[in-house]
Design a protein around this motif. Structure first.
Motif, short mmCIF file in Angstrom:
data_model
loop_
_atom_site.label_atom_id
_atom_site.label_comp_id
_atom_site.label_asym_id
_atom_site.label_seq_id
_atom_site.Cartn_x
_atom_site.Cartn_y
_atom_site.Cartn_z
N GLY A 127 4.29 1.54 14.61
CA GLY A 127 4.68 0.53 13.65
C GLY A 127 5.15 -0.78 14.24
N LYS A 128 4.75 -1.09 15.48
CA LYS A 128 5.16 -2.35 16.12
C LYS A 128 4.62 -3.54 15.34
N THR A 129 3.32 -3.54 15.10
CA THR A 129 2.68 -4.66 14.41
C THR A 129 3.19 -4.76 12.98
N THR A 130 3.25 -3.64 12.29
CA THR A 130 3.71 -3.64 10.90
C THR A 130 5.12 -4.21 10.80
N ILE A 145 0.66 -10.72 21.42
CA ILE A 145 0.14 -10.60 22.80
C ILE A 145 -0.55 -9.26 23.00
N ASP A 146 -1.08 -8.71 21.91
CA ASP A 146 -1.84 -7.48 22.02
C ASP A 146 -3.32 -7.84 21.94
N PRO A 147 -4.15 -7.43 22.89
CA PRO A 147 -5.58 -7.74 22.83
C PRO A 147 -6.26 -7.20 21.57
N ALA A 161 -5.13 -7.68 18.74
CA ALA A 161 -4.92 -8.77 17.78
C ALA A 161 -4.67 -8.27 16.36
N ASN A 162 -3.95 -7.17 16.23
CA ASN A 162 -3.67 -6.61 14.90
C ASN A 162 -2.72 -7.49 14.10
N ALA A 163 -1.74 -8.12 14.73
CA ALA A 163 -0.82 -8.99 13.98
C ALA A 163 -1.61 -10.18 13.43
N ILE A 215 7.70 -11.18 18.95
CA ILE A 215 6.56 -10.94 19.82
C ILE A 215 6.04 -9.51 19.59
N ASP A 216 4.76 -9.38 19.23
CA ASP A 216 4.16 -8.06 19.02
C ASP A 216 3.48 -7.60 20.31
N CYS A 217 3.92 -6.48 20.87
CA CYS A 217 3.40 -6.00 22.16
C CYS A 217 2.31 -4.94 21.99
#
Ligand code: ATP
Ligand code: ATP
Ligand code: MG
Ligand code: MG
Lengths: 253, 253
Positions: free
Chosen positions: A15-18, A39-41, A43-45, A124-126
């Motif tokens: 649930g990081k992005t959410t 900054i996640d490849p 790109a979910n956010a 920042i979304d990791c």
């Protein structure tokens, strides 16, 4: 002066992005100026906010690797006061490219410098790993929000994550702290969920957010509409929980 | 000669570990000799089989980085014919250590060579990233099993994963194929799940496993008991689905 929070956990799908997208929207609706940094490849956010990652000419990759000022990659979203630094799949190669660079752990911190005064919150979304992208986020952050799924496997990696945070604090960012552990996807149908909550609370007595996020199918539907939960299903249990979390964060400042 | 399958998907939490552990147990109970290889630093496959990753003196790290023969790191599990190459958190540093090594993408393939004749199936559990650990698994594998959660964000990264698989096929492993796309965590409470299944089936008509894994709380409980689902809750919907999948895989050989 802005607060910079990184949502990090190498366990995937917790649930990081959410969390970043949901609280970002509620903070913006409470008159705070918010910047989301993806900054996640994967790109979910970026796609959770309705932005087509394949149509982008510029992304976080150009700033982290190419040195392009973040003002040039920054974009507006449908929600007022909620801006985004998007990601693209090109970022997947960044970790290997960063290895040989000077001050490779500080590229994000340096890029964010000029923007800090323009926002109240930078989230920042990791990605689900403890590689150089997440290290960059931890080096740039004031505090870490750690989403923990209320399931057994999610607890397993906690010691490793806390060890990495401590290494970053000692070697790269002395002021890095833990904002809180966020219990997510709490499923009332299993006693395991409460056991996990109790176990995490007993290990970290004053670090677990009061707010617990329930498992709620509306949260898994919202990204397919490109909207944060407050726009897609504002009266859902998922929306209520994230609104409460945003309030808990604002009250703690 | 054994079949080597890697379960890979950089999207986190889609059921990679659950799939390897669950089908591994059913294949072993059907008289196949099975080796599970855990190359995720989280070591979730290791702990899902009841093995304490902190108590281990040797792991996949010693073979990948130190060159120790896999026969020395291999261990038995509670289930007959199901052996494991365990992981430990020490593996987290392996990706950066591998960058400078000779033939860095082939370390796992070379290590598995002497063992291939001893097993009918070798199943590799990958971390949620497309770094050198997953590349090692793809270079060593005959085919890839791609778990896809029946949720929107899980579909997003598919193009990137398929692109990486193609790069590995062209540059490192010409025989690498796709065993199948496995739809997981199908939740009957949302129409989104069926939409995702239909979408994936329409893009990859003959590559999606017939078997669909339902969202089933017993699957999330099993790891806390250190048992595969066939031992923890053999009559659950989760167990039935994974048994059917194991049968589908055996019938396809
Ligand atoms: N509380 C919740 N209830 C139900 N579904 C949820 C909840 N939170 C997130 N989800 C869904 O679960 C999946 C995983 O969540 P998310 O992608 O936010 O996790 P993540 O930690 O960012 O994953 P990754 O490790 O891949 O970056 C997504 O499909 C999301 O929509
Ligand atoms: N079909 C299912 N129904 C309900 N829960 C499931 C199901 N499959 C897996 N789970 C649970 O969901 C969580 C994620 O699954 P799992 O750890 O197998 O995914 P993964 O892809 O291996 O994650 P990672 O990306 O972190 O390696 C775990 O807590 C697991 O127990
Ligand atoms: Mg994410
Ligand atoms: Mg896993």
């Amino acid at each position: 002066m802005s607060r910079v929070y990184a949502t990090a956990n190498q366990k995937g799908g917790v649930g990081k992005t959410t969390t970043v997208v949901s609280i970002g929207a509620y903070l913006a609706s409470a008159e705070r100026r918010v910047l989301l940094v993806d900054i996640d490849p994967q790109a979910n956010a970026t796609s959770s906010l309705g932005i087509d990652k394949h149509g982008l000419r510029r992304s976080i990759y150009d700033s982290l690797i190419g040195g392009l000022p973040l003002q040039r990659t920054l974009m507006l979203t449908k929600r007022l006061r909620l801006d985004l630094i998007p990601s693209t799949p090109a970022l997947a190669g960044a970790e290997i490219e960063l290895v040989g660079m000077m001050a490779r752990e500080y590229r994000l911190k340096q890029a964010l410098g000029p923007l800090r005064d323009r926002y109240d919150y930078i989230l920042i979304d990791c990605p689900p790993s403890l590689g150089l992208l997440t290290i960059n986020a931890l080096a740039a952050a004031d505090e870490v929000i750690i989403p923990i799924q209320c399931e057994y496997l999610s607890m397993e990696g906690l010691a490793q994550l806390l060890h990495t945070i401590e290494l970053v604090r000692v070697n790269l960012n002395p002021r890095l702290g833990i904002k809180g552990l966020l219990m997510t996807m709490y499923d009332v149908r299993t006693t395991l969920a409460q056991q996990v909550v109790d176990e995490v609370r007993s290990h970290f007595p004053d670090k677990v957010f009061q707010t617990i996020i329930p498992r709620n199918v509306r949260l898994s539907e919202a990204p397919s509409y490109g909207e944060p939960i407050m726009d897609y299903a504002p009266r859902s249990a998922g929306a209520a929980a994230y609104q409460e979390l945003a309030r808990e964060i604002m009250n703690s400042e």
